[in-house]
Design an enzyme around this catalytic site. Structure first.
Site, PDB file in Angstrom:
ATOM      1  N   HIS A   7      -5.744   6.646  -3.052  1.00 43.31           N
ATOM      2  CA  HIS A   7      -6.606   5.636  -2.428  1.00 43.31           C
ATOM      3  C   HIS A   7      -7.671   5.181  -3.408  1.00 43.31           C
ATOM      4  CE1 HIS A   7      -5.166   6.995   1.740  1.00 43.31           C
ATOM      5  NE2 HIS A   7      -4.564   5.885   1.369  1.00 43.31           N
ATOM      6  N   CYS A   8      -8.014   3.898  -3.292  1.00 43.33           N
ATOM      7  CA  CYS A   8      -8.934   3.261  -4.231  1.00 43.33           C
ATOM      8  C   CYS A   8     -10.264   3.033  -3.526  1.00 43.33           C
ATOM      9  CB  CYS A   8      -8.317   1.930  -4.656  1.00 43.33           C
ATOM     10  SG  CYS A   8      -9.341   0.952  -5.742  1.00 43.33           S
TER      11      CYS A   8
ATOM     12  N   HIS B 157       0.831  -1.201   0.000  1.00 46.29           N
ATOM     13  CA  HIS B 157       0.000   0.000   0.000  1.00 46.29           C
ATOM     14  C   HIS B 157       0.877   1.267   0.000  1.00 46.29           C
ATOM     15  CE1 HIS B 157      -3.641   2.392   1.074  1.00 46.29           C
ATOM     16  NE2 HIS B 157      -2.745   3.168   1.653  1.00 46.29           N
ATOM     17  N   GLU B 158       1.810   1.346   0.912  1.00 46.12           N
ATOM     18  CA  GLU B 158       2.627   2.567   1.010  1.00 46.12           C
ATOM     19  C   GLU B 158       3.532   2.716  -0.214  1.00 46.12           C
ATOM     20  OE1 GLU B 158       1.759   4.794   2.970  1.00 46.12           O
ATOM     21  OE2 GLU B 158       0.635   3.649   4.449  1.00 46.12           O
TER      22      GLU B 158
ATOM     23  N   CYS C 224      -6.093  -0.063 -10.471  1.00 44.76           N
ATOM     24  CA  CYS C 224      -4.815   0.336  -9.865  1.00 44.76           C
ATOM     25  C   CYS C 224      -3.655  -0.383 -10.544  1.00 44.76           C
ATOM     26  CB  CYS C 224      -4.820   0.050  -8.371  1.00 44.76           C
ATOM     27  SG  CYS C 224      -5.921   1.160  -7.470  1.00 44.76           S
TER      28      CYS C 224
ATOM     29  N   CYS D  38      -9.170  -3.875  -2.821  1.00 42.32           N
ATOM     30  CA  CYS D  38      -7.900  -3.492  -3.461  1.00 42.32           C
ATOM     31  C   CYS D  38      -6.928  -3.014  -2.381  1.00 42.32           C
ATOM     32  CB  CYS D  38      -8.144  -2.375  -4.467  1.00 42.32           C
ATOM     33  SG  CYS D  38      -6.636  -1.702  -5.203  1.00 42.32           S
TER      34      CYS D  38
ATOM     35  N   HIS E  52       1.654   4.173  -3.062  1.00 46.46           N
ATOM     36  CA  HIS E  52       1.613   5.645  -3.029  1.00 46.46           C
ATOM     37  C   HIS E  52       2.874   6.239  -3.662  1.00 46.46           C
ATOM     38  CE1 HIS E  52      -2.069   6.122  -0.874  1.00 46.46           C
ATOM     39  NE2 HIS E  52      -1.645   5.695   0.302  1.00 46.46           N
TER      40      HIS E  52
HETATM   41 ZN   LIG Z   1      -2.786   5.216   1.934  1.00 49.51          ZN
HETATM   42 ZN   LIG Z   2      -7.565  -0.190  -6.597  1.00 49.50          ZN
END
Ligand SMILES: [Zn+2]
Ligand SMILES: [Zn+2]
Length: 200
Positions: free
Chosen positions: A160-161, A150-151, A188, A166, A154
Site C-alpha cells: 500500500h502507498c 490495485h489488486e 509505485c 495513487c 499487489h
Molecule cells: Zn490493497
Molecule cells: Zn504509490
C-alpha cells in the site's frame, strides 16, 4: 536443416518468453459477469500493464464461499479456488471477477484481495445503485479498473502507498477509490518497472 539450426529453433521455441502467449494476465469470470465488463478490463489492463490480457473460460457461482450469517462470500475461499485451476496456472497473473459482496473475517467487507499470483475483485459495491443512487456506467467502469489495477499491483509485489492519489493507496471506502483513480504515482510506477525489467 543442420544440427546448429535445430538447436537455434529449439532455443527460440523454449526460451523466448515474449512469444509465449501464456505469460500474460488472465481474466476469469466467477459466476455471471457482464461480458462488457470483461472486455473493458481486457482492453484497459493491457494499456496499464503493457502485458497481454486474456479472457479464459469462467468458473461457476462460488457457492462454497457463501456465509449465510453474513450474507457475504469469503474472498479467500474464491482466491484459493482460482489458484487450484490448472488452466489458469499457465498464466503469470490471474484476476477473478465476481459479482457478490466479499469479506475476510477481520473486515466488514473487501473490494478485493490478492496473493502473489492471483487476485479477486467484487463488482457489487462499485455500483451507485448499491448505495441507492442513480446508476452511472462510466463511474462503474472507472471503479472496476481502479480495483483491478490495485489488486494486480499487489500481485506484482507492490504494497500500500501513502499517496492518497495513487492507485495503491488503501481504499477504506468508495471515496478513496474515486479520489485515487487507476494510475500509479511515480514511486509505485518505478517499482513496477523494476519488476518488469527483472521478469521480462
Ligand atoms: Zn490493497
Ligand atoms: Zn504509490
Amino acid at each position: 536443416m543442420s544440427l546448429f539450426s535445430i538447436v537455434i529453433f529449439l532455443n527460440t521455441g523454449l526460451f523466448s518468453k515474449e512469444r509465449n502467449p501464456e505469460m500474460g494476465i488472465v481474466l476469469v469470470s466467477i459466476g455471471e459477469i457482464d461480458r462488457n465488463v470483461m472486455d473493458w478490463l481486457k482492453n484497459d489492463l493491457n494499456k496499464v500493464f503493457g502485458q497481454q490480457v486474456f479472457i479464459e473460460k469462467g468458473m461457476a457461482e462460488p457457492d462454497y464461499a457463501y456465509h449465510k450469517k453474513r450474507n457475504q462470500y469469503l474472498s479467500t475461499a474464491i482466491l484459493n479456488a482460482l489458484m487450484e485451476q490448472k488452466d489458469y496456472a499457465l498464466y503469470e497473473k490471474i484476476l477473478g471477477i465476481v459479482d457478490h459482496d466479499l469479506f475476510v473475517p477481520e473486515l466488514n467487507f473487501v473490494f478485493g484481495q490478492a496473493s502473489s499470483k492471483s487476485a479477486v475483485i467484487s463488482l457489487t459495491r462499485l455500483r451507485q445503485t448499491f448505495y441507492h443512487l442513480p446508476g452511472d456506467q462510466n463511474l462503474f467502469h472507472q471503479r472496476i479498473l481502479t480495483e483491478a489495477v490495485h489488486e494486480l499491483g499487489h500481485t506484482y509485489g507492490l504494497g500500500h502507498c501513502g499517496n492518497p492519489r495513487c492507485v495503491m493507496f488503501f481504499s477504506n471506502s468508495l471515496m478513496d477509490t474515486d479520489r485515487k483513480g487507476s494510475e500509479f504515482y511515480p514511486s509505485c510506477k518505478s517499482k513496477l518497472k523494476k519488476f518488469f525489467t527483472h521478469h521480462p
